[in-house]
Write a protein that holds these residues in place. Structure first.
Motif, PDB file in Angstrom:
ATOM      1  N   UNK A  10       0.825  -1.198   0.000  1.00 33.54           N
ATOM      2  CA  UNK A  10       0.000   0.000   0.000  1.00 33.54           C
ATOM      3  C   UNK A  10       0.862   1.252   0.000  1.00 33.54           C
ATOM      4  N   UNK A  11       0.290   2.268  -0.646  1.00 32.11           N
ATOM      5  CA  UNK A  11       0.899   3.583  -0.537  1.00 32.11           C
ATOM      6  C   UNK A  11       1.889   3.942  -1.605  1.00 32.11           C
ATOM      7  N   UNK A  12       1.891   3.218  -2.731  1.00 28.74           N
ATOM      8  CA  UNK A  12       2.859   3.583  -3.754  1.00 28.74           C
ATOM      9  C   UNK A  12       2.429   3.217  -5.146  1.00 28.74           C
ATOM     10  N   UNK A  13       3.353   3.500  -6.070  1.00 22.35           N
ATOM     11  CA  UNK A  13       3.118   3.196  -7.482  1.00 22.35           C
ATOM     12  C   UNK A  13       4.431   2.709  -8.046  1.00 22.35           C
ATOM     13  N   UNK A  14       4.421   1.615  -8.789  1.00 25.73           N
ATOM     14  CA  UNK A  14       5.672   1.057  -9.282  1.00 25.73           C
ATOM     15  C   UNK A  14       6.172   1.818 -10.495  1.00 25.73           C
ATOM     16  N   UNK A  15       7.320   1.375 -11.012  1.00 25.73           N
ATOM     17  CA  UNK A  15       7.976   2.098 -12.110  1.00 25.73           C
ATOM     18  C   UNK A  15       7.212   2.041 -13.404  1.00 25.73           C
ATOM     19  N   UNK A  16       6.228   1.134 -13.502  1.00 22.75           N
ATOM     20  CA  UNK A  16       5.461   1.008 -14.733  1.00 22.75           C
ATOM     21  C   UNK A  16       4.142   1.775 -14.663  1.00 22.75           C
ATOM     22  N   UNK A  17       3.997   2.585 -13.656  1.00 21.94           N
ATOM     23  CA  UNK A  17       2.784   3.386 -13.550  1.00 21.94           C
ATOM     24  C   UNK A  17       1.601   2.595 -13.074  1.00 21.94           C
ATOM     25  N   UNK A  18       1.819   1.488 -12.378  1.00 21.08           N
ATOM     26  CA  UNK A  18       0.730   0.652 -11.904  1.00 21.08           C
ATOM     27  C   UNK A  18       0.519   0.914 -10.427  1.00 21.08           C
ATOM     28  N   UNK A  19      -0.690   1.276 -10.080  1.00 17.96           N
ATOM     29  CA  UNK A  19      -0.969   1.673  -8.712  1.00 17.96           C
ATOM     30  C   UNK A  19      -1.043   0.487  -7.784  1.00 17.96           C
ATOM     31  N   UNK A  20      -0.655   0.692  -6.564  1.00 21.39           N
ATOM     32  CA  UNK A  20      -0.793  -0.332  -5.540  1.00 21.39           C
ATOM     33  C   UNK A  20      -2.236  -0.385  -5.064  1.00 21.39           C
ATOM     34  N   UNK A 176      -1.677  -8.616 -15.115  1.00 18.81           N
ATOM     35  CA  UNK A 176      -2.556  -7.458 -15.181  1.00 18.81           C
ATOM     36  C   UNK A 176      -2.356  -6.575 -13.963  1.00 18.81           C
ATOM     37  N   UNK A 177      -2.296  -5.277 -14.182  1.00 15.77           N
ATOM     38  CA  UNK A 177      -2.205  -4.309 -13.094  1.00 15.77           C
ATOM     39  C   UNK A 177      -2.981  -3.060 -13.439  1.00 15.77           C
ATOM     40  N   UNK A 178      -3.264  -2.252 -12.443  1.00 18.38           N
ATOM     41  CA  UNK A 178      -4.007  -1.022 -12.657  1.00 18.38           C
ATOM     42  C   UNK A 178      -3.057   0.109 -13.034  1.00 18.38           C
TER      43      UNK A 178
END
Length: 283
Positions: A10-20, A176-178
């Motif tokens: 929780x609380x972040x976003x990875x390098x590919x722009x996919x939200x946690x 799949x990611x958001x």
């Protein structure tokens, strides 16, 4: 099929722009979202009304209830499902600046997008093959155009996308990611790239190539037929204007489907670093 929502912290976003999980950062400007929602709402109303009217016309008009029009009838259902299950949730995500669907439905929404486009393209391909038989191979038309072959072709157009999606659902690796930049679920690199390539080849490239080849054969045949008639000073061609109009209409539908779908996945493949302005994902 695993969820990146579940596997992310929780609380972040990875390098590919996919939200946690639970994190939705709206980076798209409000004016752009409003403009797209208004325009797409108009298209939704026109699309639903148009497909319902076509469906009603084919079912209620005896002369239109033909095997060839079974493909048209089936394709109206793909359009209706696409509008209600793909476009409307996207409009909702633009309104609320996030995809409000749970992960499973969000992932299903992602697959419905190329799946239904692919189903429509395969419908167009089978319609093109039907026209090819009717115009170029008239002797084989009645023998090959049967109720069984028509139903079989329609089933292939609907079932093929489902079969292609099976590897993603049974894969132990999340695919799949958001995406906060597009406000929807999307394929994750690098695992999802192979699936993306498979979708493009079997649902977009293959039916498009077959359709183009069939239409080239049809228009070459018609052109040669007309030249032969002019050279011998005969009357009008045995090929009716109605058949040619149907071919042209199907060709227009084919081009519209490609122009409506291809730009975004091509843009996603080019923008692998997610460096493009967020608003570009809307247009």
């Amino acid at each position: 099929m695993n969820s990146t929502f579940e596997n992310s912290t929780l609380g972040g976003e990875d390098s590919d722009g996919v939200a946690a999980k639970g994190v939705y950062t709206c980076t798209i400007s409000t004016p752009s979202r409003i403009l797209v929602v208004v325009l797409c709402s108009v298209f939704v109303i026109i699309g639903l009304l148009g497909n319902v009217l076509v469906n009603f016309a084919v079912l209620m008009t005896k002369n239109l209830r033909t095997l060839a029009n079974s493909f048209v009838l089936s394709m109206t259902y793909t359009d209706i499902v696409f509008i209600t299950c793909v476009i409307i949730p996207i409009l909702d995500s633009y309104l609320h600046c996030r995809m409000r669907l749970p992960y499973t439905l969000c992932a299903l929404h992602f697959y419905l997008n190329p799946g239904l486009v692919g189903a429509s393209l395969w419908h167009v391909t089978f319609i093109s093959f039907n026209r090819y038989l009717r115009i170029v191979q008239q002797n084989s038309y009645k023998r090959l155009t049967t109720t069984k072959s028509t139903v079989g072709a329609i089933l292939v157009a609907w079932v093929l996308p489902i079969v292609i999606f099976i590897p993603s659902f049974v894969s132990p690796t999340p695919m799949i990611g958001y995406s906060t930049s597009s406000l929807r679920c999307t394929l994750l690199p690098p695992q999802g790239m192979k699936q993306q390539l498979l979708l493009i080849v079997l649902l977009i490239a293959l039916p498009s190539l077959i359709t183009i080849v069939l239409y080239c054969r049809i228009f070459i045949f018609v052109h040669r037929k007309r030249l032969k008639i002019q050279q011998h000073g005969q009357g009008s061609s045995a090929i009716g204007k109605h058949e040619i109009q149907l071919c042209k209409m199907t060709a227009v539908v084919f081009v519209v489907i490609l122009l409506g779908y291809l730009p975004y996945p091509m843009f996603r493949m080019i923008d692998t670093s997610h460096s493009a302005p967020p608003d570009t994902h809307l247009y």
